[in-house]
Design a protein around this motif. Structure first.
Motif, mmCIF file in Angstrom:
data_model
loop_
_atom_site.group_PDB
_atom_site.id
_atom_site.type_symbol
_atom_site.label_atom_id
_atom_site.label_comp_id
_atom_site.label_asym_id
_atom_site.label_seq_id
_atom_site.Cartn_x
_atom_site.Cartn_y
_atom_site.Cartn_z
ATOM 1 N N GLN A 16 40.924 -45.002 -63.717
ATOM 2 C CA GLN A 16 42.203 -45.245 -63.052
ATOM 3 C C GLN A 16 42.290 -44.433 -61.760
ATOM 4 N N HIS A 17 41.836 -43.198 -61.809
ATOM 5 C CA HIS A 17 41.826 -42.349 -60.619
ATOM 6 C C HIS A 17 40.910 -42.935 -59.544
ATOM 7 N N ALA A 18 39.739 -43.392 -59.950
ATOM 8 C CA ALA A 18 38.788 -43.985 -58.994
ATOM 9 C C ALA A 18 39.388 -45.230 -58.353
ATOM 10 N N HIS A 19 40.048 -46.075 -59.160
ATOM 11 C CA HIS A 19 40.677 -47.275 -58.615
ATOM 12 C C HIS A 19 41.847 -46.910 -57.690
ATOM 13 N N GLY A 20 42.572 -45.845 -58.038
ATOM 14 C CA GLY A 20 43.675 -45.381 -57.181
ATOM 15 C C GLY A 20 43.166 -44.933 -55.831
ATOM 16 N N VAL A 21 42.050 -44.188 -55.841
ATOM 17 C CA VAL A 21 41.441 -43.734 -54.586
ATOM 18 C C VAL A 21 40.967 -44.931 -53.776
ATOM 19 N N GLU A 22 40.311 -45.874 -54.466
ATOM 20 C CA GLU A 22 39.809 -47.078 -53.792
ATOM 21 C C GLU A 22 40.977 -47.882 -53.212
ATOM 22 N N LEU A 23 42.052 -48.008 -53.962
ATOM 23 C CA LEU A 23 43.237 -48.721 -53.508
ATOM 24 C C LEU A 23 43.842 -48.036 -52.283
ATOM 25 N N GLN A 24 43.878 -46.724 -52.311
ATOM 26 C CA GLN A 24 44.391 -45.958 -51.172
ATOM 27 C C GLN A 24 43.521 -46.184 -49.936
ATOM 28 N N GLU A 25 42.196 -46.209 -50.117
ATOM 29 C CA GLU A 25 41.285 -46.462 -48.994
ATOM 30 C C GLU A 25 41.503 -47.859 -48.415
ATOM 31 N N VAL A 26 41.703 -48.842 -49.295
ATOM 32 C CA VAL A 26 41.965 -50.214 -48.837
ATOM 33 C C VAL A 26 43.286 -50.271 -48.072
ATOM 34 N N ARG A 27 44.294 -49.589 -48.594
ATOM 35 C CA ARG A 27 45.598 -49.558 -47.936
ATOM 36 C C ARG A 27 45.483 -48.940 -46.539
ATOM 37 N N VAL A 28 44.759 -47.827 -46.414
ATOM 38 C CA VAL A 28 44.560 -47.163 -45.122
ATOM 39 C C VAL A 28 43.800 -48.092 -44.169
ATOM 40 N N GLN A 29 42.780 -48.766 -44.691
ATOM 41 C CA GLN A 29 41.995 -49.684 -43.867
ATOM 42 C C GLN A 29 42.868 -50.843 -43.364
ATOM 43 N N LEU A 30 43.726 -51.364 -44.214
ATOM 44 C CA LEU A 30 44.632 -52.452 -43.813
ATOM 45 C C LEU A 30 45.608 -51.979 -42.733
ATOM 46 N N GLU A 31 46.122 -50.772 -42.902
ATOM 47 C CA GLU A 31 47.025 -50.228 -41.897
ATOM 48 C C GLU A 31 46.308 -50.061 -40.558
ATOM 49 N N LEU A 32 45.071 -49.572 -40.584
ATOM 50 C CA LEU A 32 44.292 -49.436 -39.345
ATOM 51 C C LEU A 32 44.038 -50.797 -38.710
ATOM 52 N N ASP A 33 43.699 -51.794 -39.527
ATOM 53 C CA ASP A 33 43.490 -53.148 -39.005
ATOM 54 C C ASP A 33 44.766 -53.693 -38.373
ATOM 55 N N ASN A 34 45.890 -53.456 -39.028
ATOM 56 C CA ASN A 34 47.171 -53.905 -38.478
ATOM 57 C C ASN A 34 47.481 -53.224 -37.155
ATOM 58 N N LEU A 35 47.210 -51.923 -37.059
ATOM 59 C CA LEU A 35 47.445 -51.195 -35.805
ATOM 60 C C LEU A 35 46.544 -51.709 -34.688
ATOM 61 N N ARG A 36 45.266 -51.982 -35.019
ATOM 62 C CA ARG A 36 44.347 -52.521 -34.008
ATOM 63 C C ARG A 36 44.834 -53.880 -33.515
#
Length: 140
Positions: A16-36
């Motif tokens: 669950q922790h690993a998936h949470g970290v992975e989910l957080q990384e995906v969320r950050v990546q999506l935010e960066l894509d949106n900003l770009r």
């Protein structure tokens, strides 16, 4: 059995922790894509606005030139017809006048004077030429 359940729970917690970290990384990546993407759109918008502003300035300049030519031709026709023309100049406020009591608006561009009557409402008058209140009566 309790040990197996504890290890299973521990394994689930780690997963669950690993998936949470992975989910957080995906969320950050999506935010960066949106900003770009937003930055790209802003650049495109600014470029488009620059082009449109240039076209507006060009069109405004052409319109002013055509309007000026039209006025010259109109005046020539009026002179040839012998028509009477009426010019008006709205006087500037005197020192004793209050800016609150101003009831006349002059528009040289529209060749119109509007008199604001408290009881009857605004009255519009058209003239051949309207001189603003900034101009004096002195001929230059």
């Amino acid at each position: 059995m309790a040990l197996e359940a504890l290890e299973a729970r521990k394994g689930l917690a780690e997963l669950q922790h690993a998936h949470g970290v992975e989910l957080q990384e995906v969320r950050v990546q999506l935010e960066l894509d949106n900003l770009r993407k937003a930055a790209e759109w802003e650049t495109e918008w600014k470029d488009s606005m620059g082009v449109l502003e240039g076209q507006l300035e060009e069109t405004s300049a052409k319109y002013a030139q055509l309007r000026e030519e039209n006025d010259v031709l109109y005046n020539e026709v009026q002179d040839l017809k012998g028509a009477m023309r009426v010019f008006v100049r709205v006087r500037s406020l005197l020192e004793t006048d209050s800016a609150d009591t101003t009831c006349v608006d002059a528009s040289g561009e529209r060749k119109e004077v509007v008199v604001h009557c408290p009881k009857a409402g605004p009255k519009h008058f058209k003239f051949d030429k309207v001189f603003s209140e900034e101009l004096s009566q002195v001929r230059r």
